[in-house]
Write an enzyme that holds these catalytic residues in place. Structure first.
Site, PDB file in Angstrom:
ATOM      1  CB  THR A  15      -0.931   0.003   1.231  1.00  0.00           C
ATOM      2  OG1 THR A  15      -1.770  -1.157   1.178  1.00  0.00           O
ATOM      3  CG2 THR A  15      -1.787   1.249   1.255  1.00  0.00           C
ATOM      4  CB  VAL A  16       3.393   2.604   2.357  1.00  0.00           C
ATOM      5  CG1 VAL A  16       4.293   3.833   2.415  1.00  0.00           C
ATOM      6  CG2 VAL A  16       2.418   2.606   3.526  1.00  0.00           C
ATOM      7  CD  GLU A 130       8.225  13.902   9.732  1.00  0.00           C
ATOM      8  OE1 GLU A 130       7.504  13.562  10.683  1.00  0.00           O
ATOM      9  OE2 GLU A 130       9.019  14.849   9.776  1.00  0.00           O
ATOM     10  CB  VAL A 133       6.497   9.282  14.358  1.00  0.00           C
ATOM     11  CG1 VAL A 133       5.709   9.823  15.549  1.00  0.00           C
ATOM     12  CG2 VAL A 133       7.861   8.788  14.825  1.00  0.00           C
ATOM     13  CB  ILE A 137       1.192  14.375  11.622  1.00  0.00           C
ATOM     14  CG1 ILE A 137      -0.301  14.053  11.567  1.00  0.00           C
ATOM     15  CG2 ILE A 137       1.451  15.579  12.521  1.00  0.00           C
ATOM     16  CD1 ILE A 137      -0.885  13.624  12.902  1.00  0.00           C
ATOM     17  CG  ASP A 202       1.363   1.280  15.272  1.00  0.00           C
ATOM     18  OD1 ASP A 202       2.020   1.017  14.255  1.00  0.00           O
ATOM     19  OD2 ASP A 202       0.791   2.385  15.434  1.00  0.00           O
ATOM     20  CE  LYS A 206       2.652   4.666  14.308  1.00  0.00           C
ATOM     21  NZ  LYS A 206       1.213   4.810  14.003  1.00  0.00           N
ATOM     22  N   GLY A 303      -2.199   5.134   6.099  1.00  0.00           N
ATOM     23  CA  GLY A 303      -2.841   5.080   4.792  1.00  0.00           C
ATOM     24  C   GLY A 303      -1.848   5.308   3.676  1.00  0.00           C
TER      25      GLY A 303
END
Length: 420
Positions: A15-16, A130, A133, A137, A202, A206, A303
């Site tokens: 997905t990513v 980046e 986390v 954002i 998870d 982070k 997402g």
């Protein structure tokens, strides 16, 4: 690195990874104008090269053999395959070759980040993370600027969208956990095996990364207080609401005289608290600085495109910045903590049908034990089951044991986060 092209390799094309390709393609002209170079995907490591994918990729770029990536002429590698093994070995080999690495892998960084940061410094390559986390954002970029002037007094936030979606639905529709989890899985918010999300792993990974950046050190993962949401019930949520609170899975990092404290656990927030307003699958991070005060950052934390956005921003950033050594990551075990609730104001949830468990008897016991009760909400259902929520200070584990053994009550205490 050739004059006009930056050659990028991908580890993972799920997905990513697909989102990274889409983002590079859609923003190619803007990136080329700003960077003075075109970004070209030249190799992608996948598990199955025959698999049908949501994004069209030249089959010649796909490989199931990591050695093909390592031997290629890539300048930068984007790691979005997840997991620790064999990912760590792949990233290590690429850094040793002199490749810059961008990763979205919070588990890898939380478990092997101290080694990878040291390795990147020794080989003078960028290690950018980046996207690891808070997805879209840009909290790590903000922190790097923010720390030049401010001392961070605390970091807290909602770092997992899956659990926030579940808690939002449980409250809004008064549904049990298992039913909402099934909905989350059907909608794609939760994995078939949801344990990393719902048990707090998870968010813990982070939080570990945030602590390294903010404080220059973190606790070993085994020393982080971690509790998940799987044992939460509509009863917990109703009592919280009636007392003016909302339950959120809150990750917190703060420094005490004894050292850093890190925790991920269901926490009661006043409904007016900024973090209590974060609903559905959104994430939020709140920073407290000694000069600027409180700042809140919110957005989609996971997402395809939000995470891909952070990955590509990292990629663009490192192409415009000379290498500077990363601050070393360290782990430091804090001194033993006192009994968890002894000095804290907490919401204590009690449930049971034993005849001895009347509100008056329970309150008498707690007051005799030195526990201060400042607020109480009691419910009885038709089956004679007592459900009570008490805001208390000074409750200890031995008090909880008496409530269980002598009063036949199940006991669950939640920390309160009062300040905004």
């Amino acid at each position: 690195m050739s004059a006009g092209v930056v050659k990028v390799g991908l580890l993972g094309l799920g997905t990513v990874g697909g989102g990274v390709i889409k983002t590079i393609r859609s923003q190619q002209e803007k990136l080329a104008a700003r960077l003075g170079k075109r970004i070209e995907i030249v190799k992608a490591l996948v598990r199955d090269s025959e698999k049908e994918r949501a994004v069209q990729v030249d089959p010649a770029l796909l490989t199931t053999d990591f050695e093909d990536v390592l031997k290629s002429d890539v300048d930068i590698v984007v790691e979005v395959m997840g997991g620790v093994e064999p990912t760590y070995d792949y990233v290590r080999a690429l850094i040793e070759k002199g490749c810059h690495v961008v990763t979205a892998n919070k588990e890898l960084l939380a478990k092997r980040g101290t080694e990878l940061v040291d390795l990147a410094n020794r080989h003078q390559v960028h290690l950018a993370y980046e996207a690891s986390v808070a997805g879209g954002i840009p909290i790590l970029s903000v922190l790097r600027q923010f720390l030049r002037t401010n001392d961070i007094q605390g970091v807290r936030g909602i770092l997992n969208g899956t659990t926030n979606f579940i808690l939002t639905k449980m409250e809004a529709e008064q549904l049990p956990y298992q039913e909402v989890l099934k909905q989350a899985q059907e909608l794609g918010y939760a994995e078939a095996d949801p344990r990393s999300d719902v048990e707090g792993f998870d968010a813990m990974y982070k939080l570990y990364i945030l602590a390294q950046l903010v404080y220059g050190e973190s606790l070993p993962l085994a020393n982080v207080v971690r509790k998940g949401i799987a044992d939460l019930s509509p009863g917990h949520i109703r009592i919280a609401n009636e007392l003016g609170y909302r339950i959120k899975l809150i990750a917190q990092a703060h420094k005490t005289e004894q050292g850093i404290r890190l925790s991920v656990q269901p926490t009661m927030l006043p409904v007016a608290h900024p973090l209590a307003q974060i609903q559905d699958a959104f994430n939020a991070v709140q920073l407290s600085g000694n000069i600027v005060g409180d700042l809140l950052f919110t957005g989609r934390g996971a997402g395809e495109l939000p995470t891909a956005s952070a990955v590509v921003e990292d990629l663009a950033y490192l192409l415009t910045q000379p290498f500077t050594p990363h601050p070393a990551w360290k782990e430091k075990t804090a001194e033993a903590q006192p009994s968890q609730w002894q000095a804290e104001r907490v919401l204590c949830y009690l449930e049971g049908s034993c005849l001895a468990a009347t509100p008056d008897r329970v309150l008498h016991f707690l007051r005799e034990a030195g526990v201060t009760v400042t607020k109480l909400k009691v419910q009885f259902d038709l089956g004679g089951v007592l459900r009570a929520g008490l805001i208390v200070t000074g409750i200890r584990e031995e008090h909880e044991e008496v409530l269980k053994s002598d009063f036949g009550l199940s006991v669950r205490c939640f920390p309160l986060l009062e300040t905004a």
